[in-house]
Design a protein around this motif. Sequence first.
Motif, PDB file in Angstrom:
ATOM      1  N   GLY A 136       0.863  -1.188   0.000  1.00 47.16           N
ATOM      2  CA  GLY A 136       0.000   0.000   0.000  1.00 47.16           C
ATOM      3  C   GLY A 136       0.889   1.224   0.000  1.00 47.16           C
ATOM      4  O   GLY A 136       1.335   1.684  -1.056  1.00 47.16           O
ATOM      5  N   ALA A 139       4.937   1.235  -1.716  1.00 49.35           N
ATOM      6  CA  ALA A 139       4.535   0.918  -3.090  1.00 49.35           C
ATOM      7  C   ALA A 139       5.629   0.269  -3.938  1.00 49.35           C
ATOM      8  O   ALA A 139       5.338  -0.308  -4.988  1.00 49.35           O
ATOM      9  N   THR A 238       8.410   5.497 -11.438  1.00 48.37           N
ATOM     10  CA  THR A 238       8.463   6.952 -11.648  1.00 48.37           C
ATOM     11  C   THR A 238       7.126   7.424 -12.216  1.00 48.37           C
ATOM     12  O   THR A 238       6.587   8.464 -11.805  1.00 48.37           O
ATOM     13  N   ARG A 242       4.874  10.255 -10.399  1.00 49.81           N
ATOM     14  CA  ARG A 242       4.545  11.526 -11.083  1.00 49.81           C
ATOM     15  C   ARG A 242       3.033  11.659 -11.255  1.00 49.81           C
ATOM     16  O   ARG A 242       2.467  12.745 -11.118  1.00 49.81           O
ATOM     17  N   THR A 318       5.367  18.647  -6.638  1.00 49.91           N
ATOM     18  CA  THR A 318       5.411  17.472  -5.763  1.00 49.91           C
ATOM     19  C   THR A 318       5.062  17.849  -4.328  1.00 49.91           C
ATOM     20  O   THR A 318       4.210  17.224  -3.689  1.00 49.91           O
ATOM     21  N   TYR A 367      -6.442   7.286   0.734  1.00 54.66           N
ATOM     22  CA  TYR A 367      -6.063   6.899  -0.644  1.00 54.66           C
ATOM     23  C   TYR A 367      -5.188   7.944  -1.341  1.00 54.66           C
ATOM     24  O   TYR A 367      -5.060   9.056  -0.904  1.00 54.66           O
ATOM     25  N   VAL A 373       2.204   9.256   4.402  1.00 56.31           N
ATOM     26  CA  VAL A 373       3.019   9.284   3.180  1.00 56.31           C
ATOM     27  C   VAL A 373       3.205  10.725   2.696  1.00 56.31           C
ATOM     28  O   VAL A 373       4.305  11.130   2.274  1.00 56.31           O
ATOM     29  N   VAL A 377       6.738  12.686   1.904  1.00 54.70           N
ATOM     30  CA  VAL A 377       7.072  13.423   0.670  1.00 54.70           C
ATOM     31  C   VAL A 377       7.447  14.866   1.010  1.00 54.70           C
ATOM     32  O   VAL A 377       8.479  15.386   0.538  1.00 54.70           O
TER      33      VAL A 377
END
Length: 385
Positions: A136, A139, A238, A242, A318, A367, A373, A377
């Motif tokens: 999950g 990844a 990638t 993205r 991002t 989700y 997560v 980032v």
Amino acid sequence: MEFRLTEEQEMIRQAARDFARNECLPGVIDRDERQAFAYDQAMKLAELGFMGVMVSPDYGGAGMDTVSYVLAMEEISKVDASVSVCMSVNNSLVAWGLEAYGTEEQKRRYLVPLAQGRKDGRLYIGAFLLSEPEAGSDATSQRTTAEDRGDHYILNGTKNWITNGSSASVYLVMAQTDPAKGSRGINVFIVEKDWPGVTVGAKENKMGIRGSDTHSILFNDVRVPRENRIGEDGFGFTFAMRTLAGGRIGIAAQALGIASGAYELSLAYSKQRSAFGKPISEHQAVQFKLADMATRIEAARLLCLKAAWEKDNGLDYTMSSSMAKVFTSETAMWVTTEAVQVHGGYGYVKEYHVERLMRDAKITQIYEGTSEVQRIVIGRQVLKG
Ligand code: CAA
């Protein structure tokens, strides 16, 4: 600095608002209860050009910007987040990835009908297959394999929690081709749902967004032609990262809509419900809640629009998309919980909509990358300086 929307953006927002009120509101409680996929609403979305909002008109899309997409997502999510997630996945996870990285042939064959949302008079949408039972947030740990056989690959494995799982005609599937290479051994393939060896598994019985069809998808020796691989060998991870950066703007906009829908209902309710001899909106306890809701929603909206603006202007989005998603989804959870509180006992029953919005809000923290997560980032970007 310009905070005004263009005439075109205003028009799109109004069109989405009308669609939500006229097409989504009727039956939304019933669809939630029955877990019924909103097929008619999805067809209407396609007719209005909302399945390919940002896709170039050369490939059947509406050719609008990401800001317009955010506005449309917000309006639809105010009323029915199950409809808006179907739209979000098709637009930002499937169509965008194909337009950005697909070959001309892949675009003609798949992107055109996906952007139009229809083919031969039937709904034609896509799904994004990254998550697995044991992959999950982590990844890169893909267990689904794609064995290279020269002119084709053989796909085996299971994907979980797939939005549009049974209604999609096309899947973008991430799979491991060379485990020794880790994330650089992952590829992404365009797979048609009706190919031999593809099985739509069980439908999830969910807490929220119950009108969206979430399934597991199983692949058993599925033959995928080489020309259905997107990008160079090893580009799959990638591609996923993205694509998800843009997807997170869509989910942030969804969370924004859920929050503003709950706020608007609370504001209206507080003016018509009286307690202790006056409308509850005149009690400071309720006023403060409304003030905090309005303030947090405005901050969330600005983050969403900034991320969209950065994407439209060719900047790296991002970090801004992750910031928009984490802040807006947490705002949605907070606002909807307060909205139920403002409504009191009525808020706890289905007819008043806010309990559904509260259930729908929760998934936006999970989700397209959990809040944790998003913080990974953002943290990495912050440390990069
Ligand atoms: N853009 C480009 N490349 C990127 C990238 C980005 N944003 N992020 C990472 N990469 C690259 C890295 O540079 C690295 O490449 P190299 O090996 O060449 O240096 C490679 O990808 C691996 O990256 P990491 O080492 O950073 O990977 P990690 O294991 O530490 O994981 C993660 C990073 C951010 C946690 C990532 O795994 C992640 O985003 N996980 C969440 C997945 C997710 O969002 N799933 C949602 C499922 S889809 C869904 O929900 C759809 C739906 O139906 C609604």
